[in-house]
Design an enzyme around this catalytic site. Sequence first.
Site, PDB file in Angstrom:
ATOM      1  N   CYS A   1       0.712  -1.212   0.069  1.00 50.54           N
ATOM      2  CA  CYS A   1       0.080  -0.072  -0.122  1.00 50.54           C
ATOM      3  C   CYS A   1       0.632   1.237  -0.027  1.00 50.54           C
ATOM      4  O   CYS A   1       0.463   2.226  -1.047  1.00 50.54           O
ATOM      5  CB  CYS A   1      -0.778  -0.456   1.410  1.00 50.54           C
ATOM      6  SG  CYS A   1      -0.582  -0.737   3.141  1.00 50.54           S
TER       7      CYS A   1
ATOM      8  N   GLY B   1      -3.617  -0.680   7.536  1.00 48.26           N
ATOM      9  CA  GLY B   1      -2.857  -2.106   6.786  1.00 48.26           C
ATOM     10  C   GLY B   1      -2.797  -2.921   7.797  1.00 48.26           C
ATOM     11  O   GLY B   1      -1.874  -3.994   7.297  1.00 48.26           O
TER      12      GLY B   1
ATOM     13  N   HIS C   1      -2.606   6.050   4.103  1.00 45.76           N
ATOM     14  CA  HIS C   1      -1.319   6.086   4.735  1.00 45.76           C
ATOM     15  C   HIS C   1      -1.540   7.946   4.329  1.00 45.76           C
ATOM     16  O   HIS C   1      -2.562   7.902   3.180  1.00 45.76           O
ATOM     17  CB  HIS C   1      -0.766   5.415   3.783  1.00 45.76           C
ATOM     18  CG  HIS C   1      -0.737   4.233   4.544  1.00 45.76           C
ATOM     19  ND1 HIS C   1      -1.671   3.560   5.538  1.00 45.76           N
ATOM     20  CD2 HIS C   1       0.058   3.258   3.589  1.00 45.76           C
ATOM     21  CE1 HIS C   1      -0.980   2.441   6.220  1.00 45.76           C
ATOM     22  NE2 HIS C   1      -0.629   2.043   4.639  1.00 45.76           N
TER      23      HIS C   1
END
Length: 337
Positions: free
Chosen positions: A128, A159, A241
Amino acid sequence: MIRHLAIVGATGAVGREVCAIITEGRIRVDRLTLLASSRSVGTRIEVAGRSFEVAETTERGFEGVQYAIFSAGADRARLFAPAAVKAGATVVDNSSAFRMDPDTPLVVPEINPDDARRHRGIISVPNCSAIILAMPVWPLHRVNRVRRIVVSTYQAASGAGAAAMEELRTQTADHLAGRKVTPRVFPHPIAFNLFSHNTAIGDDGYNVEERKVIEEMQKIFHEPHLAIAPTCIRVPVLRAHSESVNLTFERPITPQEVREILSKAPGVQLVDDVSANRFPMPIDASGRDQCLVGRIRQDISQPDGRGIQLFVCGDQLRKGAALNAVQIIELLESMKP
Ligand code: A2P
């Protein structure tokens, strides 16, 4: 129309996001099979107005499956993906199991769609943090080659899966109520804290997540010598993120040129309102398909004008995993004769 889609890890954070994307109507699926561990057998999940019962993942469970999206970790991918391929399915795997295998394409559809053509049954979705970094860097790299990337990540709990997101919620509540906080999923408290990414550190001082960012970026870009220095940090954010990115280009480049290129880049949205001091935030990126990019400025430490700094936020569960997997299936469908 997808004839038969299986989701391995359907009860997990990414698996449920794939279900949400189907419910939104982005792809149409005739037959859907939801698979997880034996613990989840009988769990019902609502997808596109229909209720589906979760079954146990077994090697024999892929008969007739056209595509299988795996989001159940590397061990399960190694265990079950070969059986899925043998049964005739094309596997789109979100884990790290096959990413660096030379025979397995590692695909971000906006960047290297043609790599998908040479698959042998398995296509990997990149890490990711690598995807969210690649999204704004690739369109710039095409215009003016990127020579060096220094990136610091601010990675959400998602995550590490659904249990990690739950740990962030419960620890936050416990902390506010003055109760003792006991880390279970993460090695350290995640609420009101941040820490170096919870993966093993190698002899070179980089952890496994940082290694993935380096090697996967080089593979996606077909640039085996691209210089990347990452620092990966886990922060108390639920599902998007953020990354602070410093780029050194081959030739001088201005922030205005960068804004122009990124304003036309697919999957990227500029959020760069200097007067309002409004820039990308994980809370705005959450649930969104686009990666938000802003804080675009010249790196004043590089007087030759070849340095740019920027900040990017992307939904880890969407573009960082589930959406990218769904896009790979859309890509394969569009490549059919
Ligand atoms: P389960 O919910 O039954 O444990 P996350 O990334 O959010 O932690 O989700 C991991 C996913 O992988 C879940 O759907 C989980 O199912 C699934 N999973 C874990 N272990 C296995 C296993 N041995 N076989 C198949 N699926 C598994």
